[in-house]
Enzyme design. Structure first.
Site, PDB file in Angstrom:
ATOM      1  N   ASP A   9       0.883  -1.165   0.000  1.00 48.59           N
ATOM      2  CA  ASP A   9       0.000   0.000   0.000  1.00 48.59           C
ATOM      3  C   ASP A   9       0.923   1.217   0.000  1.00 48.59           C
ATOM      4  O   ASP A   9       1.576   1.509   0.994  1.00 48.59           O
ATOM      5  CB  ASP A   9      -0.872  -0.039   1.268  1.00 48.59           C
ATOM      6  CG  ASP A   9      -1.688   1.242   1.457  1.00 48.59           C
ATOM      7  OD1 ASP A   9      -1.690   2.101   0.553  1.00 48.59           O
ATOM      8  OD2 ASP A   9      -2.326   1.373   2.527  1.00 48.59           O
ATOM      9  N   LYS A  70       2.693  11.245  -3.380  1.00 48.29           N
ATOM     10  CA  LYS A  70       1.660  10.542  -4.156  1.00 48.29           C
ATOM     11  C   LYS A  70       0.762  11.528  -4.911  1.00 48.29           C
ATOM     12  O   LYS A  70       0.261  11.222  -5.989  1.00 48.29           O
ATOM     13  CB  LYS A  70       0.819   9.693  -3.193  1.00 48.29           C
ATOM     14  CG  LYS A  70      -0.173   8.775  -3.874  1.00 48.29           C
ATOM     15  CD  LYS A  70      -0.728   7.813  -2.846  1.00 48.29           C
ATOM     16  CE  LYS A  70      -1.871   6.985  -3.376  1.00 48.29           C
ATOM     17  NZ  LYS A  70      -2.342   6.034  -2.372  1.00 48.29           N
ATOM     18  N   GLU A 147      -7.280   0.491  -4.510  1.00 46.19           N
ATOM     19  CA  GLU A 147      -7.286   0.392  -3.042  1.00 46.19           C
ATOM     20  C   GLU A 147      -8.610  -0.158  -2.496  1.00 46.19           C
ATOM     21  O   GLU A 147      -8.594  -1.039  -1.621  1.00 46.19           O
ATOM     22  CB  GLU A 147      -6.963   1.754  -2.416  1.00 46.19           C
ATOM     23  CG  GLU A 147      -5.494   2.118  -2.595  1.00 46.19           C
ATOM     24  CD  GLU A 147      -5.208   3.603  -2.395  1.00 46.19           C
ATOM     25  OE1 GLU A 147      -6.097   4.348  -1.961  1.00 46.19           O
ATOM     26  OE2 GLU A 147      -4.070   4.022  -2.695  1.00 46.19           O
ATOM     27  N   ASP A 182     -12.908   5.387   2.865  1.00 44.04           N
ATOM     28  CA  ASP A 182     -11.465   5.495   3.146  1.00 44.04           C
ATOM     29  C   ASP A 182     -11.105   6.942   3.466  1.00 44.04           C
ATOM     30  O   ASP A 182     -11.116   7.804   2.578  1.00 44.04           O
ATOM     31  CB  ASP A 182     -10.706   4.988   1.903  1.00 44.04           C
ATOM     32  CG  ASP A 182      -9.180   5.070   2.071  1.00 44.04           C
ATOM     33  OD1 ASP A 182      -8.711   5.683   3.046  1.00 44.04           O
ATOM     34  OD2 ASP A 182      -8.476   4.519   1.210  1.00 44.04           O
TER      35      ASP A 182
END
Ligand code: AMP
Length: 637
Positions: A9, A70, A147, A182
């Site tokens: 991850d 990211k 994800e 999330d």
């Protein structure tokens, strides 16, 4: 032996690496820590730092530190790190290399193949950049996995089409819709994943790439800094070091508030004024904190609705709700999601590790390994205490059997949680803490695991706050403590086998008892046929009707932070509660009184009951005062 394909991850704030071993997924750790902060830096002497060390220097050396890379993946940009410039792929590769090295150290074998996760909304160039980062780190990226798909696999490995560990023919898992919510440090996503016949597909995904736990920290920082400024006329935000210290302190406080109803923030020597050092010391209440972040969480709930609309599904068509990201430990999120979706969210698997575990499961499936479900130790029942509940429908008589869960079902163990409750009578000297396990809203449907009294409380008005804390170990040992917040007075008990499930027969008995009690209760309500509110049975029996006889006519406390409960007393609430307690006491005293005194008690009790029934609060108070005086005299006699 099956080929090793690790799962990674690669997160905005944190990254993790996981594997499947003997059918079980696990995250690899370094010094016991599974999390690698996604931060890269150069030390003062030019050494490369990745992870915690880089994160620690970020505030003080931002020119030598890169975080949240990211966000730049797939962009044609470079970032400065010391004297050199790097592409986002190169910075990400440093994080991936560190994870690869961690795995190789722990496993003692080279790690070559990996599944790496990306957000569902990543476009082709962002996915390509992630592949390149993997290659730069010496990894063969066998799959780029969404994800939410990874999170869904963690809870449903069978959805990925694996062979059961016993080697039997795979049973086709049922088609399911899984909603994955999330919320990390800097980004929010909600996705709806459809699983059927080994195919896992993201149907809809919505989110906000600029919303996360960091924003909660900023809001709390502002609130604390404003308070400090009002007190000392010093703005902590203006001094870089003071601000950095405060930011860390509020983030820690925020995390504590996920488990406890309030917390203190203490930072000594945080500032100076006219040569005098200033200390920060303040208390933050969960209710105040939740009010602060509520608008942000409401925004995420709008995204949930958007995702449902896009997937053309209603809330009722969602089979499972899965929580991912550290910020989902905020209890308000679980509560609002449950309200909206009508089912509790899964929180068994650590929300920080869920995606990495799912990536490892995907890797194992590709390698042809058997995968079992992720095993975690959780509490199979909610644990909490009995308290009073007020509501519009119950204005006349509070519900005395409200179950207030403190540690909720499916919470990973060990767990420590606290809630604040309040006394409802003035000068209330004692409170009974009655501990139950179960899921019923009414304690009589649940199983009592223990109880105790806390005595000698301060003689103050109703609303005296008690902090009730439950600590549950892996072995099922439950420690329950009650602490009077204003004085620190504390009483606690330890219950050895709190996790023991209670037998089906016992549950059936509880249900039957409950049905009986409801029938009794109806007859007690105004207009009912039965006697007016006297004690209806053995107070030690959780099925007893009427106020439990606790030491001096005591009642349980009311948790102001449980949303289903009213925040404050309504007109007549306190009076009627007091009156009920007095009537109960009158009944006890009456049993030992002379015939003459019994008559007098009956007359006064009758007045109290009439005023109660007619809701004449002024008269009720006067009648209660008289009854109370007579009881005082009779008790002493
Ligand atoms: P992630 O990006 O998923 O690693 O999530 C990191 C975010 O989760 C940060 O904002 C943390 O402050 C937040 N977080 C971690 N633990 C907790 C907690 N117990 N309660 C609330 N937020 C938390």
């Amino acid at each position: 032996m099956a080929e090793l394909i690790v799962g990674i991850d690669l997160g905005t704030t944190n990254s993790e690496i996981a594997i499947v071993e003997n059918g079980q997924a696990r995250v690899l750790t370094e010094d016991g820590d599974p999390i690698l902060p996604s931060v890269v830096g150069l030390s003062e002497d030019g050494r490369l730092l990745v992870g915690r060390a880089a994160r620690n220097q970020w505030v003080l050396a931002p020119d030598r530190t890169v975080k949240s890379i990211k966000r730049k993946m797939g962009q044609d940009v470079k970032v400065q790190l010391g004297a050199d410039q790097f592409t986002p792929q190169e910075i990400s590769a440093m994080i991936l290399r560190t994870l690869k090295a961690r795995a190789e150290r722990e496993l003692g074998t080279p790690v070559v193949k990996a599944v790496i996760t990306v957000p569902a909304y990543f476009n082709d160039s962002q996915r390509q950049a992630t592949r390149e980062a993997g290659a730069l780190a010496g990894l063969e990226v066998v799959r780029i996995l969404n994800e939410p798909t990874a999170a869904a696999l963690t809870y449903n490995p069978a959805a990925g089409g694996e062979v059961p560990a016993d080697g039997a023919a795979p049973a086709a898992p049922p088609a399911e819709h899984i909603l994955v919510y999330d919320l990390g440090g800097g980004t929010f996503d909600v996705s709806i994943v459809h699983t059927e016949g080994g195919v896992v597909e993201v149907l809809a995904s919505h989110g906000d790439t600029q919303l996360g736990g960091d924003d909660f920290d900023e809001l709390l920082l502002d609130a604390v800094a404003d308070e400090f400024q009002e007190m000392y006329e010093v703005d902590l935000r203006e001094n870089r070091v003071a601000r950095a210290r405060l930011l860390r302190a509020v983030e820690e406080a925020k995390k504590r508030l996920s488990d406890h109803a309030f917390t203190r923030i203490e930072e000594e020597f945080i500032a100076e004024k006219d040569g005098v050092p200033l200390h920060l010391s303040t208390e933050v209440d969960r209710a105040d904190y939740e009010a602060l972040i509520r608008p942000l969480i409401d925004r995420t709930m709008e995204c949930v609705q958007h995702a449902l609309d896009d997937a053309k599904l209603t809330a009722a068509q969602i089979d499972q709700v899965v929580l991912v990201g550290g910020s989902t430990r905020t209890p308000l999120i679980g509560r609002l999601l449950e309200e909206r979706l009508g089912q509790p969210a899964h929180r068994e698997v650590n929300p920080d590790l869920c995606v990495a575990l799912g990536a490892a499961i995907q890797g194992a499936i590709i390698a042809g390994q058997n995968v079992g479900s992720v095993l975690v130790d959780i509490t199979p029942h909610s644990l909490g205490i009995k308290c009073l509940e007020y509501s519009d429908e119950l204005a006349f008589r509070p519900n005395e059997y409200k179950f207030a869960p403190i540690i909720r079902r499916n919470t990973p163990l060990p767990a420590s949680r606290s809630e604040v409750f309040c006394t409802v009578m003035d000068n209330q000297p004692t409170v009974e803490i009655d501990v139950y396990q179960g899921e019923g809203d009414d304690v009589r449907r649940n199983h009592r695991v223990g109880r105790f009294m806390i005595e000698g409380l301060a003689r103050v008005a109703a609303g005296n706050q008690l902090v009730v804390q439950l600590d549950l170990t892996l072995d099922g040992i439950l420690k329950v403590s009650a602490r009077e917040k204003s004085t620190g007075l504390v009483k606690q008990i330890t219950i050895e086998n709190a996790l023991a499930r209670y037998a089906v027969a016992e549950r059936a008995g509880a249900q039957a008892r409950l049905n009986r009690m409801w029938a009794d209760l109806e007859s007690l309500l105004p207009g009912g046929a039965g006697p007016d509110g006297g004690p209806g049975g053995d107070p030690a029996d959780p099925g007893a009707v009427g106020l439990p006889a606790q030491g001096g006519g005591l009642i349980s406390a009311v948790p102001p932070s449980v949303p289903t409960l009213d925040p404050g007393p309504r007109e007549g609430q306190r009076e009627s509660v007091q009156a009920r307690a007095l009537l109960e006491k009158a009944d006890r005293v009456r049993a030992k009184a002379t015939a003459e005194d019994q008559d007098e008690l009956d007359r006064l009790a009758g007045r109290v009951r009439d005023a109660l029934t007619d809701r004449r609060w002024g008269d009720l108070q006067a009648a209660c005062n008289e009854l109370s005086d007579v009881l005082f005299y009779l008790e002493d006699a």
